[in-house]
Design a protein around this motif. Structure first.
Motif, PDB file in Angstrom:
ATOM      1  N   PRO A  24      35.848  10.960 -16.824  1.00  0.00           N
ATOM      2  CA  PRO A  24      34.985  11.264 -16.316  1.00  0.00           C
ATOM      3  C   PRO A  24      33.065   9.867 -17.214  1.00  0.00           C
ATOM      4  N   GLN A  25      32.525  10.439 -16.406  1.00  0.00           N
ATOM      5  CA  GLN A  25      30.711  10.193 -16.300  1.00  0.00           C
ATOM      6  C   GLN A  25      30.479  11.316 -16.500  1.00  0.00           C
ATOM      7  N   VAL A  26      30.404  12.854 -17.105  1.00  0.00           N
ATOM      8  CA  VAL A  26      29.873  14.132 -16.563  1.00  0.00           C
ATOM      9  C   VAL A  26      31.301  15.073 -16.994  1.00  0.00           C
ATOM     10  N   LEU A  27      30.873  15.512 -18.009  1.00  0.00           N
ATOM     11  CA  LEU A  27      31.707  16.828 -18.335  1.00  0.00           C
ATOM     12  C   LEU A  27      30.953  18.394 -18.089  1.00  0.00           C
ATOM     13  N   TYR A  28      31.449  18.858 -17.327  1.00  0.00           N
ATOM     14  CA  TYR A  28      30.937  20.232 -17.231  1.00  0.00           C
ATOM     15  C   TYR A  28      31.653  21.857 -17.626  1.00  0.00           C
ATOM     16  N   ALA A  29      31.296  22.026 -18.875  1.00  0.00           N
ATOM     17  CA  ALA A  29      31.711  23.298 -18.723  1.00  0.00           C
ATOM     18  C   ALA A  29      31.915  24.962 -18.910  1.00  0.00           C
ATOM     19  N   HIS A  30      32.130  25.754 -18.979  1.00  0.00           N
ATOM     20  CA  HIS A  30      31.883  27.014 -18.701  1.00  0.00           C
ATOM     21  C   HIS A  30      31.629  27.773 -19.868  1.00  0.00           C
ATOM     22  N   ASN A  31      31.469  27.749 -20.699  1.00  0.00           N
ATOM     23  CA  ASN A  31      31.140  28.088 -21.678  1.00  0.00           C
ATOM     24  C   ASN A  31      30.601  26.678 -23.307  1.00  0.00           C
ATOM     25  N   ASP A  32      30.261  26.827 -24.152  1.00  0.00           N
ATOM     26  CA  ASP A  32      29.446  26.247 -25.524  1.00  0.00           C
ATOM     27  C   ASP A  32      31.216  25.585 -26.243  1.00  0.00           C
ATOM     28  N   ASP A  33      31.991  27.013 -26.715  1.00  0.00           N
ATOM     29  CA  ASP A  33      32.262  26.459 -26.734  1.00  0.00           C
ATOM     30  C   ASP A  33      33.534  25.653 -27.027  1.00  0.00           C
ATOM     31  N   MET A  34      34.032  25.572 -25.439  1.00  0.00           N
ATOM     32  CA  MET A  34      34.301  24.694 -25.061  1.00  0.00           C
ATOM     33  C   MET A  34      34.317  23.120 -25.248  1.00  0.00           C
ATOM     34  N   ALA A  35      32.761  23.010 -24.976  1.00  0.00           N
ATOM     35  CA  ALA A  35      32.033  22.030 -24.973  1.00  0.00           C
ATOM     36  C   ALA A  35      31.772  21.622 -26.318  1.00  0.00           C
ATOM     37  N   ILE A  36      31.951  22.403 -26.777  1.00  0.00           N
ATOM     38  CA  ILE A  36      31.543  21.866 -28.464  1.00  0.00           C
ATOM     39  C   ILE A  36      32.965  21.675 -29.055  1.00  0.00           C
ATOM     40  N   GLY A  37      33.773  22.159 -28.463  1.00  0.00           N
ATOM     41  CA  GLY A  37      35.136  21.327 -28.767  1.00  0.00           C
ATOM     42  C   GLY A  37      35.714  20.107 -27.846  1.00  0.00           C
ATOM     43  N   ALA A  38      35.267  19.891 -26.885  1.00  0.00           N
ATOM     44  CA  ALA A  38      35.222  18.558 -26.305  1.00  0.00           C
ATOM     45  C   ALA A  38      34.986  17.306 -26.876  1.00  0.00           C
ATOM     46  N   VAL A  39      33.064  17.567 -27.360  1.00  0.00           N
ATOM     47  CA  VAL A  39      32.730  17.127 -28.119  1.00  0.00           C
ATOM     48  C   VAL A  39      33.271  15.946 -29.247  1.00  0.00           C
ATOM     49  N   GLU A  40      33.934  17.022 -29.755  1.00  0.00           N
ATOM     50  CA  GLU A  40      35.267  16.388 -30.879  1.00  0.00           C
ATOM     51  C   GLU A  40      35.873  15.636 -30.323  1.00  0.00           C
ATOM     52  N   ALA A  41      36.655  16.405 -29.277  1.00  0.00           N
ATOM     53  CA  ALA A  41      38.071  15.354 -28.303  1.00  0.00           C
ATOM     54  C   ALA A  41      37.145  13.780 -28.488  1.00  0.00           C
ATOM     55  N   ILE A  42      35.908  13.681 -27.792  1.00  0.00           N
ATOM     56  CA  ILE A  42      34.965  13.246 -26.876  1.00  0.00           C
ATOM     57  C   ILE A  42      35.018  11.511 -27.850  1.00  0.00           C
ATOM     58  N   GLU A  43      34.484  12.226 -29.616  1.00  0.00           N
ATOM     59  CA  GLU A  43      34.237  11.468 -30.692  1.00  0.00           C
ATOM     60  C   GLU A  43      35.602  10.483 -31.524  1.00  0.00           C
ATOM     61  N   GLU A  44      36.117  11.988 -31.403  1.00  0.00           N
ATOM     62  CA  GLU A  44      38.217  10.844 -31.448  1.00  0.00           C
ATOM     63  C   GLU A  44      38.403   9.935 -30.726  1.00  0.00           C
ATOM     64  N   ALA A  45      37.628   9.656 -29.689  1.00  0.00           N
ATOM     65  CA  ALA A  45      37.803   9.147 -28.451  1.00  0.00           C
ATOM     66  C   ALA A  45      37.722   7.431 -28.328  1.00  0.00           C
ATOM     67  N   GLY A  46      36.164   7.590 -29.498  1.00  0.00           N
ATOM     68  CA  GLY A  46      35.285   6.328 -30.131  1.00  0.00           C
ATOM     69  C   GLY A  46      33.892   6.491 -28.795  1.00  0.00           C
ATOM     70  N   LEU A  47      33.726   7.488 -28.540  1.00  0.00           N
ATOM     71  CA  LEU A  47      32.970   7.504 -27.159  1.00  0.00           C
ATOM     72  C   LEU A  47      31.821   8.641 -28.073  1.00  0.00           C
ATOM     73  N   LYS A  48      30.796   8.272 -27.178  1.00  0.00           N
ATOM     74  CA  LYS A  48      29.370   9.039 -27.727  1.00  0.00           C
ATOM     75  C   LYS A  48      29.049  10.363 -27.038  1.00  0.00           C
ATOM     76  N   ALA A  49      29.767  11.719 -27.190  1.00  0.00           N
ATOM     77  CA  ALA A  49      29.113  12.451 -26.390  1.00  0.00           C
ATOM     78  C   ALA A  49      27.625  12.776 -26.392  1.00  0.00           C
ATOM     79  N   GLY A  50      27.596  13.358 -24.943  1.00  0.00           N
ATOM     80  CA  GLY A  50      25.972  13.079 -24.440  1.00  0.00           C
ATOM     81  C   GLY A  50      25.611  11.706 -23.799  1.00  0.00           C
ATOM     82  N   SER A  51      26.158  10.515 -23.858  1.00  0.00           N
ATOM     83  CA  SER A  51      25.565   9.765 -23.688  1.00  0.00           C
ATOM     84  C   SER A  51      27.022   8.891 -22.555  1.00  0.00           C
ATOM     85  N   ASP A  52      27.725   7.991 -23.622  1.00  0.00           N
ATOM     86  CA  ASP A  52      28.604   8.288 -22.298  1.00  0.00           C
ATOM     87  C   ASP A  52      29.659   8.826 -21.531  1.00  0.00           C
ATOM     88  N   ILE A  53      29.302  10.482 -21.536  1.00  0.00           N
ATOM     89  CA  ILE A  53      29.580  11.671 -20.917  1.00  0.00           C
ATOM     90  C   ILE A  53      28.917  12.055 -21.271  1.00  0.00           C
TER      91      ILE A  53
END
Length: 344
Positions: A243-272
């Protein structure tokens, strides 16, 4: 003459025994509708003896930072208002909520407040409360019932509007991008009001925009661990499907997603690009670091509104059917100025 005096006394007794108060929603028994002053009720024995309002509150769980702040706000506000709070945490189990509510009925509390786990299945238990003559306040999440007189008022955010705000930000943020914009969605608890309405509001804004498509969507339970695990699943797809955009229904899920994005070698807030809902301090810190792009505020500090509503009901006043706290949307540019104002 004596018979006339006794008739007069009997008439006065009958009149005093028939008195009741009206909240504007339905008749409330005398025990819950006596005059109130600063959170106290006048006792039947006279104005010198006072009784505190007793509020039974069924909290749905403790799944997130937002929920913890919500519970703390209610506890603090009840102490400040001089209201006795009986709190039961259902830990995401509707049957536990029903059990707690029946215990409130047995204890003859003055008011019952409920933060429902899910929207449906509430008619029968609300009918039980109504038969007991106890007024009900619905808090945070709504209930789907045919008879709205089963509760006095609903205090909580406009979740649909939160979804609309998130979509508006995304549309503006991506206005210079050509081609199809792919969106992943982290839903909350399946069947819950915020998850349903935040999804509906978001989709309504993009339904006539062919260049925005939700390609991945799954519940993640409003938890950080859920957000991380589901985002990992999303990123297990071929790279061209990320995805190019992530829409999270709350902050906790978004913060968890940031960790997964970084694990994949991507930059959260930029790549997604990441858009979240709640407005917790941790989300603002993530915005300052550049990992989250925008957060739609959902105010958990409902305690003062709940306690004021309880006092109004006990004073026999009419309340609006819907009470919405003031809320805003914040971006990375505003996060640094606002983070210290976050109380949760």
């Amino acid at each position: 003459m004596k018979m006339g005096k006794w008739c007069l006394v009997l008439l006065l007794l009958l009149l005093s025994g028939c008195s009741s108060a009206n909240t504007g929603q339905r008749q409330i028994p005398l025990r819950t509708a006596a005059p109130a002053l600063s959170g106290q009720l006048l006792d039947e024995d006279g104005p010198a003896a006072a009784k505190r309002i007793v509020l039974g509150f069924s909290q749905l769980g403790s799944e997130s930072t937002w929920r913890e702040a919500n519970t703390a706000s209610i506890q603090e506000a009840s102490a400040e208002a001089g209201i006795t709070l009986i709190l039961r945490n259902a830990e995401q189990d509707q049957q536990k909520q029903f059990d707690a509510i029946r215990s409130f009925i047995d204890s003859e509390v003055d008011i019952i407040a409920i933060a429902p786990v899910v929207q449906t299945g509430w008619e029968a238990i609300l009918e039980e409360i109504k038969l007991a003559g106890i007024p009900v306040i619905i808090l945070d999440r709504s209930v789907n019932v045919q008879d709205s007189s089963l509760y006095v008022t609903f205090i909580g955010s406009d979740f649909y509007e939160e979804g609309v705000k998130a979509a508006k930000y995304m549309i503006d943020k991506m206005r210079h991008d050509s081609g199809v914009i792919t969106i992943a969605e982290l839903q909350g608890t399946e069947g819950s009001t915020p998850s349903i309405d935040r999804g509906r509001g978001f989709r309504k804004m993009i339904e006539d925009k062919q260049n925005f498509r939700i390609t991945q969507s799954k519940p993640a339970g409003f938890t950080k661990s859920g957000g991380r695990e589901v985002m990992r699943e999303f990123l297990q797809q071929p790279e061209e499907e990320w995805p190019q955009v992530l829409y999270a229904h709350n902050d906790d899920m978004a913060i968890g997603a940031v960790e997964a994005i970084e694990e994949a070698g991507l930059k959260a807030g930029s790549d997604i690009i990441i858009i979240s809902v709640d407005g917790t301090r941790r989300a603002f810190e993530q915005m300052i670091e550049g990992n989250i792009n925008a957060v739609v505020e959902c105010n958990p500090l409902l305690g003062p509104l709940l306690m004021q509503a309880a006092k109004e009901i006990m004073s026999g006043r009419t309340l609006p059917k819907r009470i919405v706290p003031p809320e805003d949307i914040f971006t990375q540019e505003l996060a640094g100025m606002e983070v210290e104002n976050r109380k949760y």
